[in-house]
Design an enzyme around this catalytic site. Structure first.
Site, PDB file in Angstrom:
ATOM      1  N   TRP A 103      12.479 -34.937 -17.502  1.00  0.00           N
ATOM      2  CA  TRP A 103      13.651 -35.385 -18.269  1.00  0.00           C
ATOM      3  C   TRP A 103      13.238 -35.801 -19.671  1.00  0.00           C
ATOM      4  CZ3 TRP A 103      17.607 -33.344 -16.316  1.00  0.00           C
ATOM      5  CH2 TRP A 103      17.783 -33.253 -14.933  1.00  0.00           C
ATOM      6  N   ASP A 177      16.450 -43.823 -21.328  1.00  0.00           N
ATOM      7  CA  ASP A 177      17.201 -43.048 -20.335  1.00  0.00           C
ATOM      8  C   ASP A 177      16.927 -43.716 -18.988  1.00  0.00           C
ATOM      9  OD1 ASP A 177      18.188 -41.304 -18.449  1.00  0.00           O
ATOM     10  OD2 ASP A 177      16.948 -39.593 -19.051  1.00  0.00           O
ATOM     11  N   LYS A 201      23.450 -41.214  -9.910  1.00  0.00           N
ATOM     12  CA  LYS A 201      22.341 -41.670  -9.079  1.00  0.00           C
ATOM     13  C   LYS A 201      22.599 -43.083  -8.552  1.00  0.00           C
ATOM     14  CE  LYS A 201      19.699 -38.199 -11.027  1.00  0.00           C
ATOM     15  NZ  LYS A 201      19.556 -37.599 -12.347  1.00  0.00           N
TER      16      LYS A 201
END
Ligand SMILES: *Cc1c(COP(=O)(O)O)cnc(C)c1O
Length: 365
Positions: A103, A177, A201
């Site tokens: 990511w 993030d 999530k």
């Protein structure tokens, strides 16, 4: 209805059952309005109340100071990979990135389109199995971006020695993030210029992205980009510049309420530590299963492990599935297994997993 099973999926992931039940009722009628949550106008008073309550709970749980905006956006965390540099990098600026997994790599790749980037640390040399401690920042980065929890590789920045959250140079904004660990532990929002997360999530369903951003970043953001992509637009319009993801915001609000009922983020963090300890303690003793992340960098959210034999891994995943444990297949870039255990994942599921692992080990040692 068929029985619910233990869902170890990395995302979208398990939600608290009481929240799903509340949502089920709200689908037909939100409170006594006679109109379902998906059918309410985002300009009406019923939805406005949902939005205000969701933001209030978010602020209270995370202790968000008044000079931060709470935005509910769309496009997933992946859209923040370009919105951050698009808004915050001006010509001549350098942005620093800490690369701890897929990511972060995706994030820096998007930033390269808007200006100079500098990799201040990376753990790619060992397939991202650790959190790097040596950082080498550029001389005056505009911001420093990092990924607090590496969903795929099972590592996490934390307050543990050796994996402490990064300290950017003076004047650089820290941007995080936190898609896969936001609200899993107490947050010190003041550390960040901005922190963001896709909801699917740990916060709710897919389709809504939470962005917490300080006013000075909103003010400094670029004006020569499309209005929809400016943080300013959403900050000035309370996330209702266009139609926001109303259902997702509603569910996120109920998840915040559920966290509040659990006792808030301190209590949630304790639960998460207990759950992770059950699995890591077993892994540390096991002669068959091995954790893939370095000890000081282990994630409490995503636990990655292997047997070292791909056929055996596949066999175990199949058996676990038969025992009512789903979603354990690891990401292809690590292989093996991954047990994702976000806030809503019950301890009983972790205990069942360890039982199944123990039995499998006794047959295959
Ligand atoms: C899942 C994930 C993303 C991508 O989220 P989308 O909402 O699918 O764009 C980004 N960062 C991290 C850390 C993730 O776990």
């Amino acid at each position: 209805m068929s029985e619910r099973i233990f869902n170890f999926s990395a995302g979208p992931a398990v939600l608290p059952e009481p929240v799903i039940e509340e949502a089920r009722e709200a689908l037909l009628s939100l409170g006594d309005t006679g109109i379902g949550i998906m059918e309410h106008s985002h300009r009406g008073s019923a939805f406005k109340a949902v939005l205000a309550q969701t933001e209030d709970l978010c602020r209270r749980l995370a202790g968000i100071p008044d000079d931060y905006r709470v935005l509910f956006l769309q496009g997933g965390a992946s859209s923040q990979f370009f919105m951050v540099p698009m808004n915050l990098m001006q010509s001549g600026d350098t942005a620093d990135y800490l690369i701890t997994g897929s990511w972060s790599k995706k994030a820096v790749a998007q930033a390269k389109r808007y200006g100079e980037t500098h990799v201040a640390a990376t753990s790619e040399d060992r397939n991202f199995c650790y959190i790097p401690t040596d950082t080498d920042y550029s001389s005056r980065p505009r911001y420093v971006h990092f990924t607090s929890n590496n969903t795929i590789f099972g590592t996490q920045w934390s307050d543990k020695q050796g994996a402490e959250e990064p300290q950017p140079p003076d004047d650089a904004w820290l941007i995080c993030d936190a898609s896969s660990d936001i609200f899993s532990r107490p947050l010190d929002i003041r550390r960040y210029g901005m922190i963001y997360a896709g909801a699917q999530k740990n916060l709710g369903p897919s389709g809504v992205t939470l962005v917490i951003i300080r006013d000075d970043l909103v003010k400094a953001a670029a004006l020569d980009i499309p209005e929809m992509l400016q943080y300013r637009t959403h900050a000035e319009n309370d996330s209702c510049y266009n139609t926001p993801p109303t259902f997702g915001i509603y569910v996120m609000g109920r998840v915040f309420n559920w966290i509040d009922e659990q006792g808030g983020l301190t209590e949630i963090a304790e639960q998460n530590q207990t759950k992770a300890r059950v699995l890591y303690d077993f892994l540390d003793e096991s002669v068959l299963f091995k954790p893939t992340a370095d000890t000081d960098s282990r994630s409490l959210m995503n636990v990655t492990f292997v047997t070292g034999n791909a056929d055996l891994d596949a066999k175990f995943i199949g058996l676990a599935r038969e025992a009512g444990l789903d979603g354990l297949k690891g990401h292809r870039s690590v292989g093996g297994m991954r047990a994702s255990m976000y806030n809503a994942f019950p301890q009983a599921g972790v205990e069942r997993l360890v039982d199944v692992m123990r039995e499998f080990e006794s047959k295959h040692r």
